[in-house]
Design a protein around this motif. Structure first.
Motif, short mmCIF file in Angstrom:
data_model
loop_
_atom_site.label_atom_id
_atom_site.label_comp_id
_atom_site.label_asym_id
_atom_site.label_seq_id
_atom_site.Cartn_x
_atom_site.Cartn_y
_atom_site.Cartn_z
N HIS A 13 0.77 -1.34 0.10
CA HIS A 13 -0.26 -0.26 -0.29
C HIS A 13 1.11 0.84 -0.08
N GLY A 14 0.01 2.36 -0.13
CA GLY A 14 1.18 3.30 -0.27
C GLY A 14 1.17 4.05 1.35
N ILE A 15 1.35 5.79 1.26
CA ILE A 15 1.80 6.10 2.74
C ILE A 15 0.56 6.25 3.59
N GLY A 16 -0.57 6.32 3.16
CA GLY A 16 -1.76 6.51 3.97
C GLY A 16 -2.36 5.19 3.94
N LEU A 18 1.91 11.83 8.62
CA LEU A 18 2.38 10.40 8.05
C LEU A 18 3.49 10.53 7.52
N PHE A 19 4.48 11.30 7.40
CA PHE A 19 5.28 12.05 6.31
C PHE A 19 6.73 12.15 7.72
N SER A 20 6.35 11.75 9.01
CA SER A 20 7.19 11.69 10.47
C SER A 20 8.25 10.78 10.29
N LYS A 40 7.95 7.05 10.90
CA LYS A 40 7.01 6.41 9.65
C LYS A 40 7.98 6.66 7.87
N LEU A 41 8.83 7.28 8.24
CA LEU A 41 9.43 7.03 6.51
C LEU A 41 10.56 6.20 7.02
N ALA A 42 11.28 6.40 7.94
CA ALA A 42 12.00 5.08 8.05
C ALA A 42 11.58 3.56 8.08
N ALA A 97 1.57 0.06 -4.67
CA ALA A 97 1.21 1.54 -5.06
C ALA A 97 2.33 2.11 -4.29
N SER A 98 2.98 3.85 -5.10
CA SER A 98 3.00 4.87 -4.59
C SER A 98 4.44 4.16 -3.11
N MET A 99 4.43 4.62 -2.21
CA MET A 99 5.49 4.13 -0.87
C MET A 99 5.67 2.58 -1.12
N GLY A 100 4.30 1.49 -1.85
CA GLY A 100 4.34 0.58 -1.91
C GLY A 100 5.41 0.91 -3.06
N PRO A 138 5.54 4.86 -8.51
CA PRO A 138 7.12 5.23 -6.80
C PRO A 138 6.10 5.95 -6.78
N ALA A 139 6.62 6.54 -5.34
CA ALA A 139 6.61 7.45 -5.17
C ALA A 139 8.47 7.97 -4.52
N PRO A 140 8.77 9.09 -4.43
CA PRO A 140 9.83 9.54 -3.34
C PRO A 140 10.90 8.89 -2.61
N ASN A 141 10.41 7.78 -2.19
CA ASN A 141 10.99 7.68 -1.59
C ASN A 141 11.85 5.89 -2.41
N ASP A 198 -0.37 12.33 -12.56
CA ASP A 198 0.12 12.70 -11.36
C ASP A 198 1.65 13.53 -11.04
N ARG A 199 1.68 14.66 -10.15
CA ARG A 199 2.35 14.62 -10.51
C ARG A 199 4.04 13.90 -9.96
N LEU A 200 3.51 13.20 -9.41
CA LEU A 200 4.75 12.13 -9.07
C LEU A 200 5.35 11.19 -10.74
N LEU A 201 5.24 11.78 -11.58
CA LEU A 201 5.07 11.07 -12.86
C LEU A 201 6.97 11.18 -12.90
N GLY A 235 -4.55 9.83 -12.36
CA GLY A 235 -3.92 10.55 -11.10
C GLY A 235 -2.70 9.34 -10.43
N HIS A 236 -3.04 9.78 -9.06
CA HIS A 236 -2.05 9.53 -8.28
C HIS A 236 -3.25 8.47 -7.54
N ASN A 237 -3.87 6.94 -7.54
CA ASN A 237 -5.40 6.69 -7.00
C ASN A 237 -5.77 5.37 -7.25
N LEU A 252 -6.67 4.44 -10.61
CA LEU A 252 -5.84 4.14 -11.21
C LEU A 252 -5.13 2.39 -11.37
N TRP A 253 -4.96 2.66 -9.74
CA TRP A 253 -4.08 1.34 -9.94
C TRP A 253 -4.63 -0.16 -9.38
N LYS A 254 -6.07 0.16 -9.84
CA LYS A 254 -6.90 -1.26 -9.70
C LYS A 254 -6.54 -1.75 -11.16
C1 FER Z 1 5.59 12.57 -1.07
C2 FER Z 1 5.01 11.87 -1.21
C3 FER Z 1 4.26 11.53 -2.16
C4 FER Z 1 6.23 11.36 0.01
C5 FER Z 1 5.88 10.37 -0.53
C6 FER Z 1 4.66 10.47 -1.31
C7 FER Z 1 7.94 10.57 1.35
C8 FER Z 1 3.71 9.68 -1.12
C9 FER Z 1 2.39 8.91 -1.44
C10 FER Z 1 1.69 8.00 -1.71
O1 FER Z 1 2.34 6.61 -1.15
O2 FER Z 1 0.84 8.44 -2.25
O3 FER Z 1 6.46 13.66 -1.11
O4 FER Z 1 8.06 11.72 0.77
#
Ligand code: FER
Length: 282
Positions: free
Chosen positions: A83-86, A133-135, A138-140, A175-178, A201-204, A233-236, A261-263, A266-268
């Motif tokens: 899963h993703g960050i949230g 969620l960005f602490s 949590k990121l670690a 998806a994303s962080m995943g 893929p996310a910035p991790n 997706d702005r993470l494109l 977008g980032h949702n 799309l991931w389904k």
């Molecule tokens: C960031 C923007 C988005 C980031 C993570 C995400 C670690 C993750 C998004 C997601 O999992 O949906 O700057 O930094």
């Protein structure tokens, strides 16, 4: 009036297609209607799977999908879906209807009967997606998950279920962080996972150079290295830059762009096409 509408629609469609072509890639089609809705027949089963995490010295929980007709008399390939960050271990069910997508694909003979594991990718004692969620912590924890996955979850799954244990029978997608976890962990471990799917893929995600460095240290390559993203997706750029670097170095991979977008919408769709490809001859 109707003709004007149709012309407008065709022009818009042409623009979409050309914007996808400009990126040098084939667009992912849309999964057929109803692909994510239960038909009520041949349903798989969802259970929770408790496992001991030696990283955290505590019990953790993942969810597990066993396909319709699961029988310990057979051995099954396994997809680990992140899963993703949230999100948490429930996200791919609640937001992604992964169990229904798999039920339908397996029922139609379009995907191999497989087990799907839904881990919680936040490897820390309190792994709920609450607070910041960005602490840093949590990121670690998303990074630490590598050790939990390989050292604890995988062996627990393979001890408790009737699964194949060769790399060709293990897939890692997310998806994303995943998706960042998929590339970071997966590219360093082709001996563990032969099929990788990184959706948006996310910035991790490690840098293109680091990923290639990890891959180059291995004796083998994945059967499938899939990267996809939504065009809005702005993470494109994260997906795009990995794709471009891999292409420059002739590192075999697939790159898929689609409208959106980032949702989970799309991931389904990504999961639908990815699940059809894995665990089959390439
Ligand atoms: C960031 C923007 C988005 C980031 C993570 C995400 C670690 C993750 C998004 C997601 O999992 O949906 O700057 O930094």
């Amino acid at each position: 009036m109707k003709i004007a509408l149709l012309t407008g629609f065709l022009t818009a469609l042409g623009l979409v297609i050309s914007s996808i072509k400009e990126k040098g890639q084939q667009a992912l089609g849309l999964a057929p209607g109803g692909f994510d809705v239960s038909s009520g027949i041949n349903k798989g089963k969802v259970d929770s799977l408790k496992y001991y995490s030696s990283l955290l010295n505590s019990e953790r929980k993942a969810l597990i999908y066993t396909p319709p007709g699961y029988s310990p008399a057979h051995t099954y390939p396994v997809l680990y879906l992140l899963h993703g960050i949230g999100g948490d271990e429930y996200s791919w069910f609640i937001d992604g209807q992964a169990h229904m997508i798999l039920d339908n694909l397996i029922h139609q003979g379009e995907a191999e009967p497989m087990i799907v594991i839904f881990p919680n990718g936040r490897a820390m004692k309190d792994d709920r997606p609450l607070g910041n969620l960005f602490s840093t912590e949590k990121l670690a924890s998303f990074e630490q998950f590598e050790e939990d996955l390989l050292g604890s979850l995988l062996p627990a799954v393979e001890a408790a279920y009737s699964v194949c244990t060769d790399s060709g029978s293990r897939a890692l997608a997310g998806a994303s962080m995943g998706a960042g976890q998929v590339l970071n962990i997966g590219m360093a471990h082709p001996d563990v996972f032969a099929w990788l799917g990184a959706f948006s893929p996310a910035p991790n995600t490690k840098s293109p150079e680091e990923l290639v460095h990890l891959a180059a240290r291995q004796q083998q390559m994945q059967d499938l290295l899939w990267i996809s993203s939504g065009l809005e997706d702005r993470l494109l750029p994260i997906a795009e830059s990995r794709h471009e670097y891999f292409e420059e170095l002739d590192l075999a991979h697939e790159y898929h762009l689609s409208e959106g977008g980032h949702n989970y919408e799309l991931w389904k769709n990504d999961l639908y096409w990815f699940a059809k490809k894995i665990f089959k001859p390439i």
